[in-house]
Scaffold this active site. Structure first.
Site, mmCIF file in Angstrom:
data_model
loop_
_atom_site.group_PDB
_atom_site.id
_atom_site.type_symbol
_atom_site.label_atom_id
_atom_site.label_comp_id
_atom_site.label_asym_id
_atom_site.label_seq_id
_atom_site.Cartn_x
_atom_site.Cartn_y
_atom_site.Cartn_z
ATOM 1 N N ASP A 8 0.863 -1.171 0.000
ATOM 2 C CA ASP A 8 0.000 0.000 0.000
ATOM 3 C C ASP A 8 0.907 1.231 0.000
ATOM 4 O O ASP A 8 2.127 1.120 -0.158
ATOM 5 C CB ASP A 8 -0.988 -0.035 1.177
ATOM 6 C CG ASP A 8 -0.350 0.197 2.533
ATOM 7 O OD1 ASP A 8 0.896 0.355 2.622
ATOM 8 O OD2 ASP A 8 -1.100 0.217 3.525
ATOM 9 N N CYS A 65 3.378 -2.834 4.072
ATOM 10 C CA CYS A 65 2.597 -1.637 4.393
ATOM 11 C C CYS A 65 3.407 -0.865 5.426
ATOM 12 O O CYS A 65 4.596 -1.114 5.572
ATOM 13 C CB CYS A 65 1.182 -1.977 4.859
ATOM 14 S SG CYS A 65 1.034 -2.948 6.374
ATOM 15 N N THR A 67 3.366 -0.878 8.763
ATOM 16 C CA THR A 67 3.843 -1.742 9.849
ATOM 17 C C THR A 67 3.907 -3.210 9.455
ATOM 18 O O THR A 67 4.549 -4.003 10.137
ATOM 19 C CB THR A 67 2.907 -1.648 11.072
ATOM 20 O OG1 THR A 67 1.613 -2.121 10.689
ATOM 21 C CG2 THR A 67 2.836 -0.226 11.613
ATOM 22 N N GLY A 70 -1.464 -4.769 8.987
ATOM 23 C CA GLY A 70 -2.678 -4.850 8.180
ATOM 24 C C GLY A 70 -2.554 -5.869 7.068
ATOM 25 O O GLY A 70 -3.466 -6.668 6.829
ATOM 26 N N HIS A 98 10.189 -23.598 10.336
ATOM 27 C CA HIS A 98 9.201 -24.232 11.214
ATOM 28 C C HIS A 98 7.768 -24.147 10.700
ATOM 29 O O HIS A 98 6.974 -25.056 10.957
ATOM 30 C CB HIS A 98 9.236 -23.591 12.603
ATOM 31 C CG HIS A 98 10.504 -23.827 13.330
ATOM 32 N ND1 HIS A 98 10.668 -23.480 14.650
ATOM 33 C CD2 HIS A 98 11.684 -24.379 12.948
ATOM 34 C CE1 HIS A 98 11.889 -23.795 15.036
ATOM 35 N NE2 HIS A 98 12.517 -24.341 14.022
ATOM 36 N N ARG A 133 7.275 -32.897 13.702
ATOM 37 C CA ARG A 133 6.507 -32.035 14.614
ATOM 38 C C ARG A 133 5.995 -30.794 13.897
ATOM 39 O O ARG A 133 4.898 -30.337 14.166
ATOM 40 C CB ARG A 133 7.329 -31.674 15.842
ATOM 41 C CG ARG A 133 8.520 -30.807 15.545
ATOM 42 C CD ARG A 133 9.364 -30.556 16.771
ATOM 43 N NE ARG A 133 10.534 -29.799 16.359
ATOM 44 C CZ ARG A 133 11.213 -29.028 17.137
ATOM 45 N NH1 ARG A 133 10.874 -28.905 18.399
ATOM 46 N NH2 ARG A 133 12.252 -28.380 16.692
ATOM 47 N N HIS A 134 6.783 -30.250 12.962
ATOM 48 C CA HIS A 134 6.351 -29.050 12.241
ATOM 49 C C HIS A 134 5.230 -29.372 11.251
ATOM 50 O O HIS A 134 4.274 -28.613 11.118
ATOM 51 C CB HIS A 134 7.522 -28.391 11.529
ATOM 52 C CG HIS A 134 8.601 -27.964 12.462
ATOM 53 N ND1 HIS A 134 8.379 -27.138 13.543
ATOM 54 C CD2 HIS A 134 9.922 -28.268 12.492
ATOM 55 C CE1 HIS A 134 9.505 -26.941 14.194
ATOM 56 N NE2 HIS A 134 10.464 -27.629 13.582
#
Length: 152
Positions: A8, A65, A67, A70, A98, A133-134
């Site tokens: 964005d 974006c 941060t 979003g 993982h 396990r993953h």
């Protein structure tokens, strides 16, 4: 690899730096926008990236974006997407190793270009460990996704 990338207005400048970097690593990049720093809505760019990954047109997706929050929220609404919000190199490696993530989200206001490039390099180069396990944990995530997709 085929990489779909979108941002964005809050991630536009970083995306413009990252596209040629990703290409320099030998990957094919599809840029879905945005193409300016004028206000736009992040879901409009998260969706085409995630649809491309979910339907096999892209191997991986990258979302940016302000941060990364979003974009990661929107991305994880798409069935088959495992998007991680990453701001450091260790998390970039761990989320591939993982969690077998197929979409990466970052924030331009949180990471600088050099760190973002290193995050992407590590994330693209790290294989899924495929450990029992993953795999089991990812299967449980897929079960949750299927349960709630069926209720829609």
């Amino acid at each position: 690899m085929k990489i779909s990338i979108g941002a964005d207005h809050g991630g536009y400048r970083l995306k413009e730096i990252l596209v040629p970097f990703i290409e320099s690593l030998g990957h094919e990049v599809t840029d879905v926008g945005c193409s300016c720093d004028q206000s736009v809505d992040y879901p409009d760019y998260a969706l085409p990236v995630c649809e491309a990954v979910a339907n096999g047109q892209a191997d991986r997706g990258i979302l940016i974006c302000g941060t990364g929050i979003g974009m990661s929220i929107a991305a994880n609404k798409v069935r088959g997407i495992r998007c991680a919000l990453v701001h450091d190199m260790f998390s970039a490696q761990a989320t591939r190793d993982h969690n077998d993530t197929n979409v990466l989200a970052m924030g331009e206001r949180v990471v600088g270009p050099g760190v973002a490039q290193e995050i992407i390099r590590i994330w693209l180069e790290t294989p899924f460990s495929n450990g029992e396990r993953h795999v089991g944990r990812i299967s449980k995530v897929k079960e949750i996704e299927a349960k709630y997709a069926a209720q829609v």
